[in-house]
Design an enzyme around this catalytic site. Sequence first.
Site, PDB file in Angstrom:
ATOM      1  N   GLY A   1     -21.515  38.247  -7.174  1.00  0.00           N
ATOM      2  CA  GLY A   1     -22.282  37.418  -7.178  1.00  0.00           C
ATOM      3  C   GLY A   1     -21.685  35.794  -7.525  1.00  0.00           C
ATOM      4  O   GLY A   1     -20.799  35.636  -7.171  1.00  0.00           O
ATOM      5  N   SER A   2     -22.686  35.106  -8.135  1.00  0.00           N
ATOM      6  CA  SER A   2     -22.104  33.483  -8.337  1.00  0.00           C
ATOM      7  C   SER A   2     -20.897  33.420  -9.369  1.00  0.00           C
ATOM      8  O   SER A   2     -20.528  32.413  -9.499  1.00  0.00           O
ATOM      9  CB  SER A   2     -23.331  32.938  -8.757  1.00  0.00           C
ATOM     10  OG  SER A   2     -24.335  32.800  -7.845  1.00  0.00           O
ATOM     11  N   THR A   3     -20.612  34.522  -9.872  1.00  0.00           N
ATOM     12  CA  THR A   3     -19.263  34.350 -10.783  1.00  0.00           C
ATOM     13  C   THR A   3     -18.112  33.897  -9.760  1.00  0.00           C
ATOM     14  O   THR A   3     -17.086  33.618 -10.348  1.00  0.00           O
ATOM     15  CB  THR A   3     -19.114  35.470 -11.465  1.00  0.00           C
ATOM     16  OG1 THR A   3     -18.801  36.753 -10.435  1.00  0.00           O
ATOM     17  CG2 THR A   3     -20.084  36.120 -12.631  1.00  0.00           C
TER      18      THR A   3
END
Length: 281
Positions: A1-3
């Site tokens: 994900g956006s991590t």
Amino acid sequence: GSTMKPLTVAAALEAGVVTPDTIIDTNPGWIPNGRYRTTDTRNHGVLTVTGVITKSSNVGVSKIVAKLDDKDFYEFLRRFGYGESTESGFPGEAAGLFPPPSRWSGTTKQTMSYGYGISVTPLQIAHAYAALANGGRMIEPTFVKGQRQESRQVLDPEIAHEVMAMMQTVTEPGGTAKDAAILGYHVAGKTGTARIASGGGYSRRYAAFFAGVVPVENPRFSMAVVVMNPDPSRRGYYGGRVAGPVFHNVMEGALRLMDVPPDDIETWLAAQAKVLEKQGI
């Protein structure tokens, strides 16, 4: 994900193709990706690179990664340990899935820039974020206290500092993880929300993430929180709403237990003043 986004931005900063203040136009809130679309939760309009992190714009980070050479982007992420075991010594530790550019399709780099088409462990995320907090120096993780740990410089300290400053805006007003903020401490982090891979595609179930570092001024802890298949009828399924509060509660206790001094005294004093005001003192 956006991590993944802070690392994508760090790669672009290192390559010199953007600065924290470079303008990125994310209108109209989506961008083509082959026969698919990369979309944002809403149209964020014109953002700086810092704003791309603050608002977690998929469109913005897609435009940033387009400026990077495939091989350079891949090797940058490999430097941060993605695609290989951290060698922590934990039994059965996975290396994750991180295919080389020779196996990429025309959409891979773009989707990879915001955390799809790649699989990493929570320890790998926490390890990478610890390196950002540590001035770009990556330290080999271990479960044995006092064991000798190897370290290596993977990023210029100035760039690491710039990325940390961007990540701090995520837990501040206007960011996607205000629930992860801790009174008296500056928190740098990033939310993540990803559909769970299933049967060669993606299911309708989600994994919600928040990974962060605290305190920003003198970092002591790096932590990644993953909540699998959260109940959307309660707090939704976005990382900031689901995993952010877990980070807040666990890290607040850890800071107190380890007697870590605050690095945001002004905010703490302002909060105390409001409490006293309500009590009529």
